[in-house]
Design a protein around this motif. Structure first.
Motif, PDB file in Angstrom:
ATOM      1  N   GLY A  98       1.662  -1.352   0.454  1.00 40.84           N
ATOM      2  CA  GLY A  98       0.244  -0.239   0.350  1.00 40.84           C
ATOM      3  C   GLY A  98       0.998   0.954   0.175  1.00 40.84           C
ATOM      4  O   GLY A  98       0.555   2.421  -0.532  1.00 40.84           O
ATOM      5  N   TYR A 102       1.044   3.464  -3.396  1.00 39.54           N
ATOM      6  CA  TYR A 102      -0.039   5.420  -2.628  1.00 39.54           C
ATOM      7  C   TYR A 102       1.234   6.116  -3.216  1.00 39.54           C
ATOM      8  O   TYR A 102       1.121   7.219  -3.874  1.00 39.54           O
ATOM      9  CB  TYR A 102       0.016   5.324  -1.140  1.00 39.54           C
ATOM     10  N   LEU A 116      -5.205   7.956  -2.844  1.00 40.49           N
ATOM     11  CA  LEU A 116      -6.074   6.552  -1.861  1.00 40.49           C
ATOM     12  C   LEU A 116      -6.949   5.860  -2.543  1.00 40.49           C
ATOM     13  O   LEU A 116      -6.979   4.858  -1.976  1.00 40.49           O
ATOM     14  CB  LEU A 116      -6.128   7.165  -0.357  1.00 40.49           C
ATOM     15  N   ARG A 120      -7.645   1.832  -3.272  1.00 35.57           N
ATOM     16  CA  ARG A 120      -8.706   1.310  -2.915  1.00 35.57           C
ATOM     17  C   ARG A 120      -9.314   0.536  -4.425  1.00 35.57           C
ATOM     18  O   ARG A 120     -10.215  -0.118  -4.131  1.00 35.57           O
ATOM     19  CB  ARG A 120      -9.379   2.829  -2.076  1.00 35.57           C
ATOM     20  N   ALA A 127      -5.915   0.354   0.706  1.00 34.45           N
ATOM     21  CA  ALA A 127      -6.351   1.237   0.960  1.00 34.45           C
ATOM     22  C   ALA A 127      -6.823   1.255   2.452  1.00 34.45           C
ATOM     23  O   ALA A 127      -5.910   2.144   3.531  1.00 34.45           O
ATOM     24  CB  ALA A 127      -7.331   1.220   0.398  1.00 34.45           C
ATOM     25  N   ASP A 131      -4.241   3.410   5.070  1.00 34.68           N
ATOM     26  CA  ASP A 131      -4.837   5.089   6.250  1.00 34.68           C
ATOM     27  C   ASP A 131      -5.459   5.403   7.316  1.00 34.68           C
ATOM     28  O   ASP A 131      -5.423   5.474   7.922  1.00 34.68           O
ATOM     29  CB  ASP A 131      -6.590   5.307   4.702  1.00 34.68           C
TER      30      ASP A 131
END
Length: 195
Positions: A98, A102, A116, A120, A127, A131
């Motif tokens: 991730g 990102y 993001l 996702r 995601a 987060d």
């Protein structure tokens, strides 16, 4: 694509048809050699950016290996900017994966919310994991944003952008996020193909 380590690399490549696979596993992690060989056998581009674990982007003092791998994330962004279908994976396809997905999206020109959402769209679990705050501290996204500001100090909040931040992934590029056994392959394939 964000992914856990594919169990059967050949089948994974045949199904998702990535142009390039980015492996975040360390050399000593299970599946590492199989992935490297599978990419070579199928003539799929391969980049190795070994990261020590989920907190690699959050640490103030990084290992030399982590620092070197994190400094190479712009290579992933350039693949996206060139229109490549890129699969990124670690062992579970959540934290390291991730963070790199990102960061690559941010470097390819997407804003924070857009980056993001790009992660996702390929894998919701990835995601969600990047987060949320980690053990009362910052989220992985917070760590990536700090890392990017260190890597590209000219890309400040004052609106200035570096040349690398100015490019945007084009409509042919794709980032695929996938998990290990039991993941929703149809949802991931749809996301990879932009459906």
């Amino acid at each position: 694509m964000a992914s856990g380590a594919p169990g059967k690399v050949g089948a994974f490549i045949d199904e998702f048809k990535p142009d390039h696979i980015v492996t975040l596993l360390r050399d000593d992690e299970k599946s590492f050699q199989g992935i490297k060989q599978g990419c070579a056998d199928r003539k799929v581009g391969w980049t190795h950016l070994p990261l020590s674990g989920a907190n690699a982007v959050l640490k103030e003092q990084r290992s030399a290996s982590d620092a070197e791998s994190l400094a190479r994330i712009p290579e992933v962004a350039k693949l996206l900017q060139a229109g490549k279908k890129v699969a990124v994976h670690c062992a579970a396809g959540m934290h390291r994966t991730g963070a790199v997905c990102y960061a690559a999206c941010r470097l390819a020109g997407l804003g924070e919310a857009e980056a993001l959402e790009a992660v996702r769209a390929t894998r919701r679990l990835t995601a969600n994991e990047i987060d949320m705050p980690r053990k009362g501290g910052p989220s992985i996204i917070d760590g990536v944003e700090k890392l990017l500001s260190e890597m590209l100090p000219e890309a400040q909040a004052d609106g200035e952008t570096s040349p690398l931040w100015s490019g945007v992934a084009n409509e042919d590029s794709a980032l695929l996020a996938s998990g290990g056994p039991g993941h929703d392959e149809q949802n991931e394939q749809d996301a990879f193909e932009g459906r």
